[in-house]
Design a protein around this motif. Structure first.
Motif, PDB file in Angstrom:
ATOM      1  N   LYS A 142     -32.704 -36.608  -0.813  1.00 56.53           N
ATOM      2  CA  LYS A 142     -33.335 -35.341  -0.459  1.00 56.53           C
ATOM      3  C   LYS A 142     -33.782 -35.348   1.001  1.00 56.53           C
ATOM      4  O   LYS A 142     -34.451 -36.271   1.446  1.00 56.53           O
ATOM      5  CB  LYS A 142     -34.542 -35.115  -1.365  1.00 56.53           C
ATOM      6  CG  LYS A 142     -35.208 -33.784  -1.157  1.00 56.53           C
ATOM      7  CD  LYS A 142     -36.340 -33.602  -2.115  1.00 56.53           C
ATOM      8  CE  LYS A 142     -36.976 -32.251  -1.892  1.00 56.53           C
ATOM      9  NZ  LYS A 142     -38.115 -32.051  -2.756  1.00 56.53           N
ATOM     10  N   ASN A 143     -33.381 -34.332   1.744  1.00 57.66           N
ATOM     11  CA  ASN A 143     -33.772 -34.121   3.135  1.00 57.66           C
ATOM     12  C   ASN A 143     -33.228 -35.158   4.110  1.00 57.66           C
ATOM     13  O   ASN A 143     -33.598 -35.160   5.261  1.00 57.66           O
ATOM     14  CB  ASN A 143     -35.293 -34.037   3.288  1.00 57.66           C
ATOM     15  CG  ASN A 143     -35.867 -32.854   2.564  1.00 57.66           C
ATOM     16  OD1 ASN A 143     -35.217 -31.827   2.419  1.00 57.66           O
ATOM     17  ND2 ASN A 143     -37.084 -32.989   2.090  1.00 57.66           N
ATOM     18  N   HIS A 144     -32.418 -36.089   3.647  1.00 53.64           N
ATOM     19  CA  HIS A 144     -31.819 -37.055   4.566  1.00 53.64           C
ATOM     20  C   HIS A 144     -30.380 -37.299   4.130  1.00 53.64           C
ATOM     21  O   HIS A 144     -30.134 -37.721   3.003  1.00 53.64           O
ATOM     22  CB  HIS A 144     -32.591 -38.361   4.580  1.00 53.64           C
ATOM     23  CG  HIS A 144     -31.930 -39.402   5.435  1.00 53.64           C
ATOM     24  ND1 HIS A 144     -31.875 -39.292   6.808  1.00 53.64           N
ATOM     25  CD2 HIS A 144     -31.268 -40.531   5.122  1.00 53.64           C
ATOM     26  CE1 HIS A 144     -31.211 -40.329   7.286  1.00 53.64           C
ATOM     27  NE2 HIS A 144     -30.838 -41.092   6.288  1.00 53.64           N
ATOM     28  N   TYR A 145     -29.479 -37.035   5.026  1.00 53.00           N
ATOM     29  CA  TYR A 145     -28.062 -37.227   4.735  1.00 53.00           C
ATOM     30  C   TYR A 145     -27.539 -38.319   5.652  1.00 53.00           C
ATOM     31  O   TYR A 145     -27.872 -38.375   6.833  1.00 53.00           O
ATOM     32  CB  TYR A 145     -27.298 -35.917   4.946  1.00 53.00           C
ATOM     33  CG  TYR A 145     -27.820 -34.807   4.067  1.00 53.00           C
ATOM     34  CD1 TYR A 145     -27.396 -34.698   2.757  1.00 53.00           C
ATOM     35  CD2 TYR A 145     -28.753 -33.891   4.541  1.00 53.00           C
ATOM     36  CE1 TYR A 145     -27.884 -33.689   1.928  1.00 53.00           C
ATOM     37  CE2 TYR A 145     -29.241 -32.883   3.723  1.00 53.00           C
ATOM     38  CZ  TYR A 145     -28.808 -32.789   2.419  1.00 53.00           C
ATOM     39  OH  TYR A 145     -29.293 -31.811   1.603  1.00 53.00           O
ATOM     40  N   THR A 146     -26.728 -39.187   5.103  1.00 48.48           N
ATOM     41  CA  THR A 146     -26.192 -40.292   5.885  1.00 48.48           C
ATOM     42  C   THR A 146     -25.221 -39.787   6.940  1.00 48.48           C
ATOM     43  O   THR A 146     -24.680 -38.682   6.825  1.00 48.48           O
ATOM     44  CB  THR A 146     -25.454 -41.293   4.977  1.00 48.48           C
ATOM     45  OG1 THR A 146     -24.316 -40.646   4.404  1.00 48.48           O
ATOM     46  CG2 THR A 146     -26.371 -41.844   3.890  1.00 48.48           C
ATOM     47  N   ALA A 147     -25.001 -40.612   7.940  1.00 51.59           N
ATOM     48  CA  ALA A 147     -24.036 -40.268   8.988  1.00 51.59           C
ATOM     49  C   ALA A 147     -22.662 -40.060   8.376  1.00 51.59           C
ATOM     50  O   ALA A 147     -21.935 -39.145   8.774  1.00 51.59           O
ATOM     51  CB  ALA A 147     -24.004 -41.370  10.048  1.00 51.59           C
TER      52      ALA A 147
END
Length: 102
Positions: free
Chosen positions: A5-10
């Motif tokens: 949630k709220n953080h997506y990997t490169a």
């Protein structure tokens, strides 16, 4: 592809941008398929294009500055120069100290 949630990997961002570029689908369609807000996919695509245009890595991770190879080398050389200046100043003080004794 999973993302917290709220953080997506490169990797997730790169894949989303790759899908937009390689397919005939819009950012909104890709976003819907991936389950993310469309504005994020648009932002990632713009970021990808801007960073690629200046030769920088597109997605480097949270809090990591995206530097081109030349910029990274320049920063490294600046650090080395600062260390060399500090060492020079120490040697000057030591020379002055030992010169007083004689």
């Amino acid at each position: 592809m999973t993302a917290s949630k709220n953080h997506y990997t490169a990797e997730f961002k790169e894949e989303a941008v790759r899908l937009v570029i390689s397919s005939q689908k819009s950012c909104a369609e890709i976003a819907r398929n991936l389950g993310v807000p469309p504005y994020l996919v648009v932002r990632w695509k713009q970021h990808h294009e801007q960073q690629g245009a200046v030769g920088r890595p597109q997605f480097t991770g949270r809090g990591v500055a995206a530097l081109s190879e030349q910029e990274a080398r320049f920063k490294k050389l600046e650090r080395e120069l600062e260390i060399t200046r500090q060492e020079r100043d120490i040697l000057k003080k030591a020379l002055a100290f030992f010169a007083k004794d004689h």
